[in-house]
Design a protein around this motif. Structure first.
Motif, PDB file in Angstrom:
ATOM      1  N   ASP A 644       0.840  -1.205   0.000  1.00  0.00           N
ATOM      2  CA  ASP A 644       0.000   0.000   0.000  1.00  0.00           C
ATOM      3  C   ASP A 644       0.872   1.250   0.000  1.00  0.00           C
ATOM      4  OD1 ASP A 644      -2.371  -1.416  -0.025  1.00  0.00           O
ATOM      5  OD2 ASP A 644      -2.421  -1.600   2.154  1.00  0.00           O
ATOM      6  N   PHE A 645       1.939   1.230   0.816  1.00  0.00           N
ATOM      7  CA  PHE A 645       2.853   2.373   0.844  1.00  0.00           C
ATOM      8  C   PHE A 645       3.508   2.566  -0.525  1.00  0.00           C
ATOM      9  CE2 PHE A 645       7.189   3.936   1.195  1.00  0.00           C
ATOM     10  CZ  PHE A 645       6.992   5.156   1.818  1.00  0.00           C
ATOM     11  N   CYS A 646       3.966   1.456  -1.131  1.00  0.00           N
ATOM     12  CA  CYS A 646       4.628   1.549  -2.446  1.00  0.00           C
ATOM     13  C   CYS A 646       3.687   2.152  -3.483  1.00  0.00           C
ATOM     14  CB  CYS A 646       5.098   0.169  -2.894  1.00  0.00           C
ATOM     15  SG  CYS A 646       6.435  -0.522  -1.892  1.00  0.00           S
ATOM     16  N   LEU A 680      12.689  -4.313  -1.881  1.00  0.00           N
ATOM     17  CA  LEU A 680      11.842  -3.464  -2.712  1.00  0.00           C
ATOM     18  C   LEU A 680      12.347  -2.021  -2.721  1.00  0.00           C
ATOM     19  CD1 LEU A 680       8.135  -4.578  -2.051  1.00  0.00           C
ATOM     20  CD2 LEU A 680       9.596  -5.074  -4.017  1.00  0.00           C
ATOM     21  N   ILE A 681      12.699  -1.492  -1.558  1.00  0.00           N
ATOM     22  CA  ILE A 681      13.174  -0.109  -1.483  1.00  0.00           C
ATOM     23  C   ILE A 681      14.470   0.041  -2.277  1.00  0.00           C
ATOM     24  CG2 ILE A 681      14.038   1.688   0.069  1.00  0.00           C
ATOM     25  CD1 ILE A 681      11.004   1.292   0.103  1.00  0.00           C
ATOM     26  N   HIS A 682      15.373  -0.925  -2.142  1.00  0.00           N
ATOM     27  CA  HIS A 682      16.620  -0.867  -2.897  1.00  0.00           C
ATOM     28  C   HIS A 682      16.342  -0.932  -4.404  1.00  0.00           C
ATOM     29  CE1 HIS A 682      20.928  -1.345  -3.541  1.00  0.00           C
ATOM     30  NE2 HIS A 682      20.650  -2.321  -4.404  1.00  0.00           N
ATOM     31  N   ALA A 683      15.400  -1.764  -4.812  1.00  0.00           N
ATOM     32  CA  ALA A 683      15.061  -1.885  -6.232  1.00  0.00           C
ATOM     33  C   ALA A 683      14.429  -0.598  -6.755  1.00  0.00           C
ATOM     34  CB  ALA A 683      14.120  -3.066  -6.440  1.00  0.00           C
ATOM     35  N   VAL A 684      13.576   0.063  -5.915  1.00  0.00           N
ATOM     36  CA  VAL A 684      12.982   1.335  -6.323  1.00  0.00           C
ATOM     37  C   VAL A 684      14.075   2.388  -6.496  1.00  0.00           C
ATOM     38  CG1 VAL A 684      11.491   3.231  -5.579  1.00  0.00           C
ATOM     39  CG2 VAL A 684      10.733   0.863  -5.291  1.00  0.00           C
ATOM     40  N   GLN A 685      15.055   2.378  -5.588  1.00  0.00           N
ATOM     41  CA  GLN A 685      16.162   3.326  -5.708  1.00  0.00           C
ATOM     42  C   GLN A 685      16.886   3.150  -7.047  1.00  0.00           C
ATOM     43  OE1 GLN A 685      19.279   2.745  -2.838  1.00  0.00           O
ATOM     44  NE2 GLN A 685      20.267   4.714  -3.272  1.00  0.00           N
ATOM     45  N   THR A 695      15.887  10.699  -5.050  1.00  0.00           N
ATOM     46  CA  THR A 695      15.294   9.904  -3.968  1.00  0.00           C
ATOM     47  C   THR A 695      14.998  10.853  -2.805  1.00  0.00           C
ATOM     48  OG1 THR A 695      17.532   9.376  -3.245  1.00  0.00           O
ATOM     49  CG2 THR A 695      16.428   7.751  -4.632  1.00  0.00           C
ATOM     50  N   LEU A 696      13.749  11.309  -2.747  1.00  0.00           N
ATOM     51  CA  LEU A 696      13.349  12.302  -1.755  1.00  0.00           C
ATOM     52  C   LEU A 696      12.775  11.617  -0.524  1.00  0.00           C
ATOM     53  CD1 LEU A 696      11.571  14.825  -4.162  1.00  0.00           C
ATOM     54  CD2 LEU A 696      13.950  14.892  -3.342  1.00  0.00           C
ATOM     55  N   ALA A 697      13.064  12.227   0.637  1.00  0.00           N
ATOM     56  CA  ALA A 697      12.553  11.669   1.898  1.00  0.00           C
ATOM     57  C   ALA A 697      11.038  11.707   1.939  1.00  0.00           C
ATOM     58  CB  ALA A 697      13.143  12.442   3.083  1.00  0.00           C
ATOM     59  N   SER A 698      10.446  12.699   1.251  1.00  0.00           N
ATOM     60  CA  SER A 698       8.989  12.806   1.240  1.00  0.00           C
ATOM     61  C   SER A 698       8.345  11.619   0.542  1.00  0.00           C
ATOM     62  CB  SER A 698       8.564  14.109   0.556  1.00  0.00           C
ATOM     63  OG  SER A 698       9.070  14.142  -0.784  1.00  0.00           O
ATOM     64  N   GLU A 699       9.083  10.963  -0.347  1.00  0.00           N
ATOM     65  CA  GLU A 699       8.538   9.801  -1.052  1.00  0.00           C
ATOM     66  C   GLU A 699       8.829   8.509  -0.301  1.00  0.00           C
ATOM     67  OE1 GLU A 699       8.693   9.538  -5.452  1.00  0.00           O
ATOM     68  OE2 GLU A 699       9.910  11.362  -5.341  1.00  0.00           O
ATOM     69  N   PHE A 700      10.038   8.366   0.211  1.00  0.00           N
ATOM     70  CA  PHE A 700      10.425   7.100   0.846  1.00  0.00           C
ATOM     71  C   PHE A 700      10.003   7.032   2.311  1.00  0.00           C
ATOM     72  CE2 PHE A 700      12.977   7.199  -2.917  1.00  0.00           C
ATOM     73  CZ  PHE A 700      13.122   5.877  -3.294  1.00  0.00           C
ATOM     74  N   GLY A 701       9.714   8.214   2.944  1.00  0.00           N
ATOM     75  CA  GLY A 701       9.153   8.248   4.284  1.00  0.00           C
ATOM     76  C   GLY A 701       9.922   7.400   5.269  1.00  0.00           C
TER      77      GLY A 701
END
Length: 709
Positions: A644-646, A680-685, A695-701
């Protein structure tokens, strides 16, 4: 050489009952008996003037006595005029043949003489040359009469003499010239061309002997060129052509489109006109090492069997300039010939103008009937053949082969026929030429695999319906009259990269049972003037021979807006666009053009499209479904995946989400653990780095800490 003294009374060893059962064979044997009687008299006359008939070496040497006799008296000529017995026997034989023909029996020797325009003398010469193939005793007879044991067939001089004619008779000699019916028709071969005219040997080709004996097996020389074109029952369009052929029209050209019934129409017309059908594959003829000889044998075969030629595809003889001469050879045959092709007729191809006709397509309802007729088993009642075959433009012969292919595929499943077998059999009829110009994709996805807005899905299904029913709407109902436009369906898929354009084309192809061919238009464009149009024409020409979905990627590379002409570059760029616009209108298949920049397309182009379908970037709900779909049911996952977050945080298209899922799967495979949120986070990066995004903190939270340094 010892002369024959007690010849048998029948020239051919055969069961008398067979001759009685076949009036044609009986007539042939009767005429051969007459030849034997003439040979008997010639042998007898020769014996009377032969000083040493028992010379065992006669014919192998010339003695002084023989040379002296030739100088003093000349060589005795074999001139044998028919006597009263021959006349009576001939009259009786011809009377029996008259009665047999009146009763409906075929007398092949008579039919051959009529069809090839043989005179009475021609027939006599043919029989004299034929009898060694009916009875091997005649080899010895002719060797004796030729005074040469090595020459066991009649010479021209001997044949004229047996017919009671002088060797100096100019009219008789002319019957053996290259343009006379016997030789021009291929019924008689004159061999030993290096010898004087009278000493040349006569021989009847094996095919002619076999035909006169009742054998209709085609000549081995042309077996590989023949195709059994199907006669389609109830072809009403054939009645006009049949009337034309029956009244003496010697040449017709049927121009057809993909899936046309040209060969079936021609075969039906010839059958209605009372002729047989000799189908010729012009593609094989174009590759024949001696096409002139092949056409001559084809013409003879058609005349022997009272058939007409059905020749296709004509396009095979137009690809190379030196092959067009074969068209003239085919069109000059002395039998009715029907040619089938897709190109307009060129008046320079033939010395006589053809009857020009259009060959209709095999419509969907007729396709199902032909398919059922060719399938060797009952069709399951739940299969709708009309629906399954409607996307495929197939000729009657392709339909028959498709049914046979489906039957073979069904044996793998215990003989149970499935829709996939029907579609696979139809796809197997595709030509292979487009594989060299485009990438072929066998569809492996279906409608449930698409995650798109409802309106986009609805438009895709409408596009599928257009492709499936175009023959009925545009053909049977005539909803696109005039303008030279084809029955094709063209659509534009517009949207950012990764929004599902290619996948949607694959789904449509799968639903229709077709293959997908993708063409990158960026690779088609050539800097040299005119080369781009040639590349496009090759693609469209090859696409006309396949049943598939044609996907043009990066369409804006060539469909861009036409600009004001300021220099030669602008002018030729506009020519390329105009050419492609025109070519798209005449295309008969399903073409899909994909672009990332819809605003760059020319308005004249978009007007010609059947559908323009937008592929928007997915919203969060669609992205959530895409994340779950791309990770799949097999890939092991940990329970802490926050999809859901992704979906809410990462604004990615479906293609990007799939790329992220694949990268995460590789990370999990390397670590030997299920896919984690860190994977998943590493793959999104990594995907952001590919896209050039920050890679903004507002997106990765809360998952910002999982990013690699």
């Amino acid at each position: 050489m010892t002369p024959p003294t007690d010849p048998r009374t029948t020239p051919v060893e055969t069961d008398p009952a067979d001759g009685a059962a076949d009036p044609g064979l009986r007539h042939l044997l009767d005429r051969a008996i007459l030849v034997e009687q003439r040979v008997r008299r010639a042998v007898h006359a020769r014996q009377l003037t032969d000083p040493d008939p028992d010379d065992a070496f006669r014919g192998l040497y010339l003695s002084d006595e023989t040379i002296h006799r030739l100088l003093e008296h000349g060589r005795p000529r074999t001139v044998t005029a028919p006597d009263d017995t021959d006349t009576d026997f001939l009259a009786e034989a011809e009377s029996r043949a008259d009665a047999a023909e009146a009763a409906g029996h075929a007398i092949r020797l008579r039919t051959l003489a009529r069809d090839f325009g043989l005179s009475v003398l021609d027939t006599e010469i043919l029989l004299i040359a034929l009898v060694p193939d009916l009875d091997d005793r005649f080899e010895q007879f002719y060797g004796y009469l030729n005074d040469d044991v090595t020459r066991r067939r009649p010479t021209i001089g001997l044949a004229l003499g047996l017919c009671g004619l002088s060797a100096a008779d100019a009219g008789a000699r002319s019957r053996l010239s290259p343009h006379a019916p016997l030789r021009a028709g291929g019924l008689l071969l004159v061999e030993d061309q290096d010898r004087p005219f009278l000493a040349r040997t006569l021989r009847v080709p094996d095919r002619i002997t076999a035909h006169l004996l009742g054998d209709d097996t085609p000549d081995p020389r042309i077996v590989d060129l023949l195709v059994p074109w199907q006669v389609v029952p109830g072809t009403d369009d054939a009645s006009g052509l049949a009337r034309a052929l029956a009244t003496g029209v010697p040449l017709a050209y049927l121009r057809e489109e993909q899936g046309g019934a040209g060969t079936a129409l021609a075969a039906s017309a010839l059958t209605r006109a009372g002729r047989g059908v000799l189908g010729v594959d012009l593609d094989r003829l174009a590759r024949d090492p001696n096409p002139t000889e092949a056409v001559r044998v084809l013409s003879r075969e058609a005349r022997l069997t009272t058939a007409g030629l059905v020749c296709a595809p004509l396009d095979a003889l137009t690809r190379e300039p030196d092959k067009t001469e074969i068209i003239r050879l085919v069109t000059d045959v002395p039998v009715p010939a029907v040619l089938i092709g897709r190109l307009p007729w060129d008046a320079t191809w033939s010395s006589r103008p053809p009857l020009l006709l259009h060959a209709p397509r095999v419509e969907p309802t007729a396709r199902a009937a032909l398919w059922t007729h060719a399938y060797p088993a009952p069709i399951p009642p739940d299969l709708n053949l009309t629906h399954l075959l409607s996307p495929f433009l197939l000729t009657p012969d392709q339909i028959a082969r498709a049914a046979q292919g489906a039957s073979q595929a069904a044996t793998l499943n215990g003989g149970t026929l499935h829709p996939d077998h029907i579609r696979a059999g139809a796809r197997a009829q595709n030509a292979a030429g487009l594989d060299r110009l485009a990438r072929r994709i066998e569809p492996a996805v279906s409608w449930p695999d698409l995650v798109l807005p409802p309106d986009t899905l609805t438009q895709l299904r409408e596009l599928t319906a257009r492709a499936r029913h175009r023959d009925r709407v545009l053909g049977e109902w005539g909803m696109r009259p005039g303008g030279g436009r084809g029955r094709g369906v063209t659509a534009l898929f517009a949207g950012d990269s990764g929004t599902g354009k290619t996948m949607s084309a694959e789904v449509i192809a799968a639903d229709l049972g077709l293959d997908l061919y993708t063409v990158d238009l960026a690779t088609v464009i050539d800097k040299y003037v005119g080369e781009t149009e040639k590349n496009l024409e090759r693609i469209f020409s090859e696409a006309a021979g396949i049943n598939g979905v044609l996907l043009f990627d990066e369409a804006d590379a060539i469909f861009g807006k036409r600009s004001e002409v300021k220099d030669a570059h602008d002018r030729y760029a506009n020519v390329e666009s105009a050419y492609l616009l025109q070519r798209m209108e005449t295309f008969d298949g399903l073409a899909i053009l994909a672009t990332n920049l819809r605003a760059n397309l020319d308005d004249a182009f978009t007007r010609r499209l059947d559908l323009v379908i937008d592929f928007p970037v997915p919203d969060p709900a669609q992205r959530r479904a895409l994340w779950d779909r791309c990770l799949g049911p097999v890939l092991p996952r940990t329970t802490d995946l926050d999809l859901d977050f992704c979906a809410e945080s990462f604004e990615l298209a479906g293609g990007n989400i799939r790329s992220v899922a694949v990268t995460a799967a590789y990370l999990a495979a390397e670590s030997g653990t299920p896919v984690t949120m860190a994977d998943l986070i590493h793959a999104v990066q990594r995907e952001y780095q590919k896209l050039g995004r920050l890679t903004l903190a507002s997106e990765f939270g809360p998952y910002m800490s999982l990013l690699s340094a």
